[in-house]
Every structure is written in C-alpha cells, then in structure tokens.
Design a protein around this motif. Structure first.
Motif, PDB file in Angstrom:
ATOM      1  N   UNK A 453      -6.379   0.623   3.343  1.00  0.00           N
ATOM      2  CA  UNK A 453      -5.771  -0.624   3.791  1.00  0.00           C
ATOM      3  C   UNK A 453      -6.859  -1.621   4.188  1.00  0.00           C
ATOM      4  N   UNK A 454      -7.958  -1.101   4.754  1.00  0.00           N
ATOM      5  CA  UNK A 454      -9.082  -1.932   5.187  1.00  0.00           C
ATOM      6  C   UNK A 454      -9.911  -2.454   4.012  1.00  0.00           C
ATOM      7  N   UNK A 455     -10.128  -1.612   3.002  1.00  0.00           N
ATOM      8  CA  UNK A 455     -11.024  -1.994   1.895  1.00  0.00           C
ATOM      9  C   UNK A 455     -10.324  -2.789   0.794  1.00  0.00           C
ATOM     10  N   UNK A 456      -9.006  -2.772   0.762  1.00  0.00           N
ATOM     11  CA  UNK A 456      -8.263  -3.378  -0.351  1.00  0.00           C
ATOM     12  C   UNK A 456      -8.581  -4.848  -0.606  1.00  0.00           C
ATOM     13  N   UNK A 457      -8.808  -5.694   0.412  1.00  0.00           N
ATOM     14  CA  UNK A 457      -9.061  -7.108   0.112  1.00  0.00           C
ATOM     15  C   UNK A 457     -10.267  -7.354  -0.788  1.00  0.00           C
ATOM     16  N   UNK A 463      -7.103  -1.044  -5.992  1.00  0.00           N
ATOM     17  CA  UNK A 463      -6.222  -0.375  -5.040  1.00  0.00           C
ATOM     18  C   UNK A 463      -4.797  -0.322  -5.573  1.00  0.00           C
ATOM     19  N   UNK A 464      -4.356  -1.371  -6.221  1.00  0.00           N
ATOM     20  CA  UNK A 464      -3.020  -1.365  -6.806  1.00  0.00           C
ATOM     21  C   UNK A 464      -2.933  -0.370  -7.962  1.00  0.00           C
ATOM     22  N   UNK A 465      -3.975  -0.311  -8.763  1.00  0.00           N
ATOM     23  CA  UNK A 465      -3.968   0.641  -9.877  1.00  0.00           C
ATOM     24  C   UNK A 465      -3.908   2.065  -9.351  1.00  0.00           C
ATOM     25  N   UNK A 466      -4.646   2.350  -8.282  1.00  0.00           N
ATOM     26  CA  UNK A 466      -4.615   3.689  -7.688  1.00  0.00           C
ATOM     27  C   UNK A 466      -3.220   4.008  -7.166  1.00  0.00           C
ATOM     28  N   UNK A 467      -2.600   3.041  -6.502  1.00  0.00           N
ATOM     29  CA  UNK A 467      -1.248   3.259  -5.998  1.00  0.00           C
ATOM     30  C   UNK A 467      -0.282   3.535  -7.132  1.00  0.00           C
ATOM     31  N   UNK A 480      -2.355  -9.490  -2.109  1.00  0.00           N
ATOM     32  CA  UNK A 480      -2.594  -9.420  -0.668  1.00  0.00           C
ATOM     33  C   UNK A 480      -1.962  -8.184  -0.037  1.00  0.00           C
ATOM     34  N   UNK A 481      -1.009  -7.572  -0.725  1.00  0.00           N
ATOM     35  CA  UNK A 481      -0.323  -6.392  -0.187  1.00  0.00           C
ATOM     36  C   UNK A 481      -0.857  -5.086  -0.763  1.00  0.00           C
ATOM     37  N   UNK A 486      -0.951   0.905  -1.095  1.00  0.00           N
ATOM     38  CA  UNK A 486      -1.691   2.156  -1.308  1.00  0.00           C
ATOM     39  C   UNK A 486      -1.612   3.036  -0.064  1.00  0.00           C
ATOM     40  N   UNK A 487      -1.724   2.447   1.117  1.00  0.00           N
ATOM     41  CA  UNK A 487      -1.638   3.234   2.351  1.00  0.00           C
ATOM     42  C   UNK A 487      -0.282   3.920   2.462  1.00  0.00           C
ATOM     43  N   UNK A 488       0.803   3.203   2.177  1.00  0.00           N
ATOM     44  CA  UNK A 488       2.141   3.799   2.245  1.00  0.00           C
ATOM     45  C   UNK A 488       2.309   4.894   1.194  1.00  0.00           C
TER      46      UNK A 488
END
Length: 550
Positions: A453-457, A463-467, A480-481, A486-488
C-alpha cells in the motif's frame, strides 16, 4: 557541394563496427552514423586541413594518406559516442564516461537447474562427471533420517563417491554456526560441495565453500556492509550442488547466504554471484514431507520474493553506478528479465499455493510450488527484495512468546521455513513449548499489505498487475487505488490460509515498534531497493499498520 560516402571498419573487443558517413566537400570534418546504435553523433575532424575520402563511393579516386587515416582512426577511438560496441570510455563504466550516478546496466546470473521427480538419484553420477575425489556433504541432523538425504546417500554409495558428512548445520544459521561449518570444510581438501536441505543448509554450504577457498580471509571480509567489509569475491570457488528440500528460499539459484550476526543481534549475509551453486537439483518428491504450516510459510516467502522483486526500484535508478562490473551488486533492482520470472512465479503461487498447503499429497500443487520457488529465486536473485524482507529480520529476531504452529525443532531458534519433520518422526525430535518460534515466511508476509500500500504510488501499474494475477478484478480500478486493492487482495489471500492476524497476534505491541525500526535500519542492502524512499517515521507507521491485518 560534393558529398562522398565513407566507410570505416573499426575493430573492437570481440567484434567490429562499421561507421558510414559523408565528407561535405573541402570542410575538415565528417559525420558518421554508427551501425550498432544508429546514432549520428560523431563529428570527426581531419587534422590535415583538407578533404579526405576513405573508400569513397560514386566518384572521386582521391585517397587520404596513411598518416591521415591513422589520425582519423585515433579520433574515432576517442569519440564521444556511448554505443557499447565501440566506445572505450563506455566500457570503463558510465560513471567514468559521463559522471553518471545511477546504473545503466544489469546482468542475469543463475545456477543450472535440473528438475524432475526422483532426480536426486542422479547426484552421484554428477559427482563422477565432475571427477570429484573428496566431497563435502552438508545437511542438518533431522534430515539425516529423512528420504531426501537417504536418496542422495544411496546415489553417492552406488556411484562409489568418496564423501564426508557434516550434519551440524543450524536451521536459521548464525555467524557461529557458519564458522563451525567453515572449520569443517578447512579440515580436508574437499573438491566438491553438496548441500541437502532448505535455505539454511544451502547458505551454510555456500559460506563453507567460500571461506575454504579463502583460508586466510577474515570472516567479515565478505560479509555485507555495514556489518562487514563487503569485499568482492575474486577467486573461483569449488563446484557446489544444491538439493533443496523446501519450496521457499530459492537459495539453489542465488549467490546469497543469510545468517544472524550474534554480536549485533542483526540479520545480514554474504552476496556474490560467485556463491551460486553450480547445479540445483529440484526434486518435487522432497516437498511431500512438509507439514501444512511449513508449506504455507514457505509459500509466503515465494509470494513476497515475487512481489518485492517485481516492484523493486528499477535497476537504472539504483545508485551508485559501479566503476567496475565486479562491484555491481547481486541485487540490482527490477529489470526486464527478472520481471518475467517474478510474474510467472506469482501466477503459479496464485494457482497452486492454497492446494499445496491444504493437501500434502497433491503432487501437482507441491511440485508447482517447488518450481515457483525456483522461478522467484531467479527473479529476486538478480532484482532483489525490499521492505517486506528488510522489516522481517527484526520481526523474527525479537519474537518473544509466539510459537509457530506445525514446527518441531531441537533448539531455540527463529526458523526460516525449513523444518523437515514428517508426522510419524516427530516424537524423535520434540519441541519445547517455552521456545519462541517465528518462521521467516510468516515474518515477511505479515507486513506485506502495509508495504505494498505504501510503495504503490511509485509504480501503480505493477501493483495493479500483481493484484490481478492474485485474483482481483482491476478493470475499473484507478491508479491511485492500486495500493489499497493489492493490500486487500493480500489480506484475503492470507485470511484464506489462516495466517495470524498481524504482528499483534505473534506477540508484538506498539511499545516494540522502536526496536523493530532500529532492527530494520541496518538492512539497507535490501531496503534501499524499495521503489519509494522511506524515513524512520515511515517504517514506524508500517509496523503500526501491520499490528492487525483483518
């Protein structure tokens, strides 16, 4: 204005480059286009004050004298083109050529890997093929009684290989246990090393190989700075064959050996491509003996290896730029080749990890997770990891009262997901309930939701691809989300696998945060690869957020 085409063939190390260009009439210069990089950046002046042609096409028969050709070639040698095919200054490193602060290159290194059910039986033939005369075989005491070690021993005996066994490897090694193994390796002239076990065994064997080949070296010479001197390994080591028995560390693919440095109560290691095993023998049958929680915590390490390496600082942003390639670190930052391995490892984890944890007899799932460990090992072994791993070391090292489920050990330790007990052998290796125990994979994954959540910006697309790979629907998600999504996704994944509810559930509270932050600060070798710069206050917030997951 008369234009004549020119060709100059310039020899370089291992190849040659043809420069084509034109001479604009009597003006004392020419423009060339490099056939390697296709850039028109060279402006070459003829010191003779007149026109020159070198193999001119379509017209004049005038040829420059020998001295003027030599003069032209010398100027080409000093030219400012940064094309790596012919620029001598480029080969000295971009830092020397242009004062560059960050790196401009990466390299890919990995062990040879052999995979297959029952493939451990081939190790004796491999040693014969290497001409081994005296083999050092390392394992731990528990494994000496289990099928992986028995398969290797039978192969060595069958192929009449001379060997000696060192079985005092400590699960979650320390500098002291490393030194014991090193002393054993120095007692005889071993010409090949074999490691049978998880990351602890393989890392210990790497260290024994390294220091037996550098008998006069001080222990801290090769240990990572700032704890050690971080000197490069310049001497060839002996062949090392690794037979991994867990599906997590990926140590069979990497040039990294991790240990606890007891004087400072800090986790550190040795990192050099020279430490890589010559061959990793990946036998999926060995993973069938892993208990459920060992399989889970091993898998969490694979998960974080893949996620951290894929989201690491890009190699071209890592500083400093090495002035010599021998100084380029093993952990270089995310790069196009590591990305391929990390993404694929993440896909395998998404598909097979829950099955592998829930059914120890699911050979397809456990085999796939064993391969995922290899894939992620190749990825992070060259790209590196970042905050999850950097923060995990003080989590494991400062655990107070928590006892991990499903583990049996002979001594107080913080295990690196590498216990090799099958249920019917547990009475022979009893566990003291007063011992605090924190598996490495669990220590790593507990901070993952907060970290990503911290590194995503800094790289929301990744991060979206990983999610998405892990099962999230990201079609309508805004950049922005990315971190929240990814955290959820990670929280749901961990909840399904019955992971403890954050650091608070393993014995920590807010009063422990300063110590956890202090323990993270020396891990700069990995934390500096975070795509987002961080302060002590940031680390404090990450630990605080990780106190509760659900």
């Amino acid at each position: 204005m008369r234009l004549s085409r020119l060709w100059v063939q310039i020899p370089t190390s291992g190849s040659s480059v043809r420069l084509s260009g034109f001479c604009p009439g009597p003006r004392p210069h020419a423009y060339f286009r490099c056939s390697y990089c296709d850039s028109r950046t060279l402006i070459l002046k003829d010191g003779g004050g007149g026109p020159f042609w070198v193999g001119a096409a379509g017209g004049s028969d005038n040829m420059a004298g020998r001295d003027r050709i030599v003069h032209l070639l010398k100027q080409l040698e000093r030219a400012a083109c940064r094309c790596p095919a012919h620029s001598h200054t480029f080969h000295q490193g971009a830092a020397a050529a242009g004062g560059r602060k960050t790196d401009y290159a990466f390299e890919m290194a990995s062990s040879n890997i052999r995979y297959g059910a029952g493939v451990s039986a081939e190790v004796g033939m491999d040693l014969q093929n290497l001409g081994a005369q005296n083999v050092c075989l390392m394992t731990d005491r528990t494994l000496t009684r289990l099928p992986p070690m028995q398969a290797v021993l039978e192969s060595l005996v069958r192929n009449r290989v001379r060997f000696q066994v060192f079985d005092d490897v400590r699960v979650e090694p320390t500098d002291s246990s490393f030194k014991e193994a090193i002393s054993f390796a120095k007692t005889d002239s071993f010409d090949v090393f074999v490691a049978v076990g998880g990351g602890s065994v393989i890392d210990t064997c790497k260290a024994a190989n390294l220091y037996s080949c550098h008998p006069d070296a001080d222990f801290l010479d090769f240990v990572n700075a700032p704890i050690g001197k971080g000197r490069p390994v310049t001497r060839a080591l002996k062949p090392l064959i690794a037979v991994p028995t867990t599906a997590g560390t990926g140590s069979e693919t990497t040039g990294v050996a991790i240990f606890d440095y007891e004087p400072l109560k800090a986790k550190t290691g040795i990192a050099s491509r020279a430490l890589r095993p010559t061959l990793g023998i990946v036998d999926p049958l060995h993973t069938l003996s892993m208990p459920e929680r060992v399989a889970a915590n091993s898998g969490f390490d694979v998960l974080c290896h893949a996620l951290e390496s894929y989201t690491a600082l890009p190699y071209s942003q890592r500083a400093p730029c090495p002035t010599n390639p021998i100084n380029r670190p093993a952990y270089q930052g995310s790069n196009p080749i590591s990305d391929v391995w990390s993404r694929h490892a993440l896909s395998v984890v998404s598909k097979y990890m829950k099955r592998a944890v829930r059914d120890s007899e699911d050979l397809e799932a456990r085999s796939s997770m064993h391969l995922a460990s290899v894939f992620a090992g190749i990825g992070f072994g060259n790209a590196g990891v970042h905050l999850c791993h950097g923060m995990s070391y003080p989590i494991a090292g400062n655990v107070k009262t928590h006892t991990a489920r499903g583990y049996s050990v002979e001594h107080p330790l913080v295990v690196r997901h590498a216990v090799y007990i099958i249920p019917d052998l547990r009475p022979a290796c009893r566990f003291n309930a007063s011992v605090s125990l924190q598996p490495h994979g669990l220590s790593v994954v507990l901070t993952a939701p907060a970290v990503f959540s911290f590194t995503a910006p800094m790289c929301p697309e990744r991060h979206l691809e990983a999610a998405e790979i892990l099962g999230a629907d990201v079609r309508q998600v805004k950049r922005a989300d990315a971190g929240a999504v990814l955290a959820d996704t990670l929280r749901r994944f961990l909840f399904d696998l019955q992971v403890e509810d954050g650091l608070g559930a393993v014995g920590y509270d807010k009063d422990d945060i300063p110590a956890l932050v202090k323990g993270t600060l020396p891990q700069e070798r990995v934390t500096k690869l975070s795509p987002r710069a961080h302060t002590e206050e940031d680390l404090s917030r990450l630990f605080e957020t990780s106190m509760k997951l659900y």
